[in-house]
Write a protein that holds these residues in place. Structure first.
Motif, PDB file in Angstrom:
ATOM      1  N   ARG A  30      16.061  -3.957  16.287  1.00 20.43           N
ATOM      2  CA  ARG A  30      15.650  -2.881  15.377  1.00 20.43           C
ATOM      3  C   ARG A  30      14.697  -1.900  16.059  1.00 20.43           C
ATOM      4  NH1 ARG A  30      14.149  -7.347  12.269  1.00 20.43           N
ATOM      5  NH2 ARG A  30      11.956  -6.764  12.505  1.00 20.43           N
ATOM      6  N   ARG A  31      14.387  -2.180  17.319  1.00 17.46           N
ATOM      7  CA  ARG A  31      13.403  -1.415  18.088  1.00 17.46           C
ATOM      8  C   ARG A  31      12.003  -1.526  17.488  1.00 17.46           C
ATOM      9  NH1 ARG A  31      16.805   3.878  20.079  1.00 17.46           N
ATOM     10  NH2 ARG A  31      18.432   2.663  21.048  1.00 17.46           N
ATOM     11  N   ASP A  32      11.739  -2.635  16.828  1.00 23.35           N
ATOM     12  CA  ASP A  32      10.411  -2.957  16.315  1.00 23.35           C
ATOM     13  C   ASP A  32       9.732  -3.813  17.378  1.00 23.35           C
ATOM     14  OD1 ASP A  32       8.146  -3.838  15.020  1.00 23.35           O
ATOM     15  OD2 ASP A  32       9.221  -4.796  13.352  1.00 23.35           O
ATOM     16  N   TYR A  33       9.270  -3.150  18.422  1.00 24.82           N
ATOM     17  CA  TYR A  33       8.779  -3.861  19.589  1.00 24.82           C
ATOM     18  C   TYR A  33       7.434  -4.535  19.359  1.00 24.82           C
ATOM     19  CZ  TYR A  33      12.627  -1.385  21.739  1.00 24.82           C
ATOM     20  OH  TYR A  33      13.866  -0.894  22.039  1.00 24.82           O
ATOM     21  N   ALA A  34       6.644  -4.047  18.411  1.00 26.19           N
ATOM     22  CA  ALA A  34       5.373  -4.710  18.101  1.00 26.19           C
ATOM     23  C   ALA A  34       5.644  -6.112  17.555  1.00 26.19           C
ATOM     24  CB  ALA A  34       4.563  -3.884  17.112  1.00 26.19           C
ATOM     25  N   THR A  35       6.621  -6.219  16.662  1.00 25.38           N
ATOM     26  CA  THR A  35       6.987  -7.527  16.117  1.00 25.38           C
ATOM     27  C   THR A  35       7.618  -8.400  17.195  1.00 25.38           C
ATOM     28  OG1 THR A  35       7.253  -6.620  13.905  1.00 25.38           O
ATOM     29  CG2 THR A  35       8.361  -8.716  14.360  1.00 25.38           C
ATOM     30  N   LEU A  37       7.059  -8.364  20.326  1.00 28.60           N
ATOM     31  CA  LEU A  37       5.981  -8.827  21.192  1.00 28.60           C
ATOM     32  C   LEU A  37       5.217  -9.979  20.542  1.00 28.60           C
ATOM     33  CD1 LEU A  37       4.399  -8.277  23.838  1.00 28.60           C
ATOM     34  CD2 LEU A  37       2.928  -6.773  22.480  1.00 28.60           C
ATOM     35  N   ARG A  38       4.911  -9.857  19.257  1.00 29.43           N
ATOM     36  CA  ARG A  38       4.203 -10.929  18.547  1.00 29.43           C
ATOM     37  C   ARG A  38       5.007 -12.228  18.517  1.00 29.43           C
ATOM     38  NH1 ARG A  38       2.936  -6.900  14.876  1.00 29.43           N
ATOM     39  NH2 ARG A  38       4.494  -7.652  13.396  1.00 29.43           N
ATOM     40  N   GLU A  39       6.321 -12.117  18.447  1.00 26.79           N
ATOM     41  CA  GLU A  39       7.165 -13.317  18.417  1.00 26.79           C
ATOM     42  C   GLU A  39       7.379 -13.902  19.809  1.00 26.79           C
ATOM     43  OE1 GLU A  39       8.059 -14.864  15.720  1.00 26.79           O
ATOM     44  OE2 GLU A  39       7.384 -13.307  14.336  1.00 26.79           O
ATOM     45  N   PHE A  40       7.606 -13.051  20.801  1.00 27.58           N
ATOM     46  CA  PHE A  40       7.925 -13.532  22.150  1.00 27.58           C
ATOM     47  C   PHE A  40       6.713 -14.074  22.897  1.00 27.58           C
ATOM     48  CE2 PHE A  40      11.674 -10.369  22.366  1.00 27.58           C
ATOM     49  CZ  PHE A  40      12.552 -11.313  21.882  1.00 27.58           C
ATOM     50  N   ARG A  41       5.545 -13.402  22.754  1.00 22.92           N
ATOM     51  CA  ARG A  41       4.398 -13.777  23.593  1.00 22.92           C
ATOM     52  C   ARG A  41       3.982 -15.240  23.439  1.00 22.92           C
ATOM     53  NH1 ARG A  41       1.266 -11.181  26.875  1.00 22.92           N
ATOM     54  NH2 ARG A  41       1.768  -9.130  26.052  1.00 22.92           N
ATOM     55  N   PRO A  42       3.798 -15.770  22.220  1.00 25.47           N
ATOM     56  CA  PRO A  42       3.405 -17.190  22.135  1.00 25.47           C
ATOM     57  C   PRO A  42       4.443 -18.126  22.751  1.00 25.47           C
ATOM     58  CG  PRO A  42       3.205 -16.124  19.988  1.00 25.47           C
ATOM     59  CD  PRO A  42       3.862 -15.153  20.906  1.00 25.47           C
ATOM     60  N   LEU A  43       5.702 -17.798  22.569  1.00 25.33           N
ATOM     61  CA  LEU A  43       6.754 -18.627  23.163  1.00 25.33           C
ATOM     62  C   LEU A  43       6.708 -18.543  24.683  1.00 25.33           C
ATOM     63  CD1 LEU A  43       9.669 -17.686  20.752  1.00 25.33           C
ATOM     64  CD2 LEU A  43       8.382 -19.831  20.796  1.00 25.33           C
ATOM     65  N   ALA A  44       6.501 -17.338  25.197  1.00 24.91           N
ATOM     66  CA  ALA A  44       6.424 -17.139  26.643  1.00 24.91           C
ATOM     67  C   ALA A  44       5.250 -17.913  27.226  1.00 24.91           C
ATOM     68  CB  ALA A  44       6.303 -15.655  26.961  1.00 24.91           C
ATOM     69  N   GLU A  45       4.131 -17.909  26.509  1.00 23.73           N
ATOM     70  CA  GLU A  45       2.961 -18.627  26.985  1.00 23.73           C
ATOM     71  C   GLU A  45       3.163 -20.141  26.942  1.00 23.73           C
ATOM     72  OE1 GLU A  45      -0.083 -16.862  24.566  1.00 23.73           O
ATOM     73  OE2 GLU A  45      -0.237 -15.118  25.894  1.00 23.73           O
ATOM     74  N   GLU A  46       4.146 -20.597  26.153  1.00 21.35           N
ATOM     75  CA  GLU A  46       4.510 -22.018  26.111  1.00 21.35           C
ATOM     76  C   GLU A  46       5.666 -22.329  27.062  1.00 21.35           C
ATOM     77  OE1 GLU A  46       5.337 -22.857  22.022  1.00 21.35           O
ATOM     78  OE2 GLU A  46       3.267 -22.497  21.409  1.00 21.35           O
ATOM     79  N   ASN A  47       5.921 -21.415  28.001  1.00 22.05           N
ATOM     80  CA  ASN A  47       6.932 -21.574  29.052  1.00 22.05           C
ATOM     81  C   ASN A  47       8.368 -21.480  28.566  1.00 22.05           C
ATOM     82  OD1 ASN A  47       5.008 -21.781  31.100  1.00 22.05           O
ATOM     83  ND2 ASN A  47       4.724 -23.948  30.657  1.00 22.05           N
ATOM     84  N   ASN A  48       8.622 -20.745  27.503  1.00 21.25           N
ATOM     85  CA  ASN A  48       9.988 -20.466  27.062  1.00 21.25           C
ATOM     86  C   ASN A  48      10.547 -19.388  27.981  1.00 21.25           C
ATOM     87  OD1 ASN A  48      12.064 -18.861  25.649  1.00 21.25           O
ATOM     88  ND2 ASN A  48      11.729 -20.336  24.000  1.00 21.25           N
ATOM     89  N   ALA A  49      11.502 -19.776  28.821  1.00 22.54           N
ATOM     90  CA  ALA A  49      12.024 -18.874  29.849  1.00 22.54           C
ATOM     91  C   ALA A  49      12.670 -17.621  29.258  1.00 22.54           C
ATOM     92  CB  ALA A  49      13.019 -19.611  30.737  1.00 22.54           C
ATOM     93  N   LEU A  50      13.383 -17.744  28.151  1.00 22.84           N
ATOM     94  CA  LEU A  50      14.019 -16.561  27.562  1.00 22.84           C
ATOM     95  C   LEU A  50      12.984 -15.589  27.001  1.00 22.84           C
ATOM     96  CD1 LEU A  50      17.145 -18.066  25.801  1.00 22.84           C
ATOM     97  CD2 LEU A  50      17.073 -16.585  27.815  1.00 22.84           C
TER      98      LEU A  50
END
Length: 85
Positions: A30-35, A37-50
């Motif tokens: 939807r090009r709602d990049y703020a959302t 980012l909020r969803e991806f960052r915690p997962l990324a910090e937990e080593n979620n490669a995708l």
């Protein structure tokens, strides 16, 4: 830009994802990049490669974050270390 987003979507659809990841992907579509980012960052910090891979794309393209090639490289490197080829 559309080709990159399409490649990102195809990559993520071919792989199992958690609920937060699915919301992040839907937000990115939807090009709602703020959302996204909020969803991806915690997962990324937990080593979620995708999630790390997607953050790399966000930083590379400046989607919802300042364009930052160093951060893009960092997230892509972490994704590769966590098994994304």
């Amino acid at each position: 830009m559309k080709r990159i987003l399409a490649a990102l979507i195809l990559l993520t659809l071919a792989t199992p994802a958690g609920a937060g990841f699915d919301e992040g992907l839907a937000a990115a579509k939807r090009r709602d990049y703020a959302t996204a980012l909020r969803e991806f960052r915690p997962l990324a910090e937990e080593n979620n490669a995708l999630a790390q891979h997607n953050l790399g794309f966000m930083y590379y393209n400046g989607w919802g974050v300042p364009r930052d090639y160093v951060q893009a490289h960092l997230w892509w490197s972490l994704a590769a270390e966590n098994g994304l080829k």
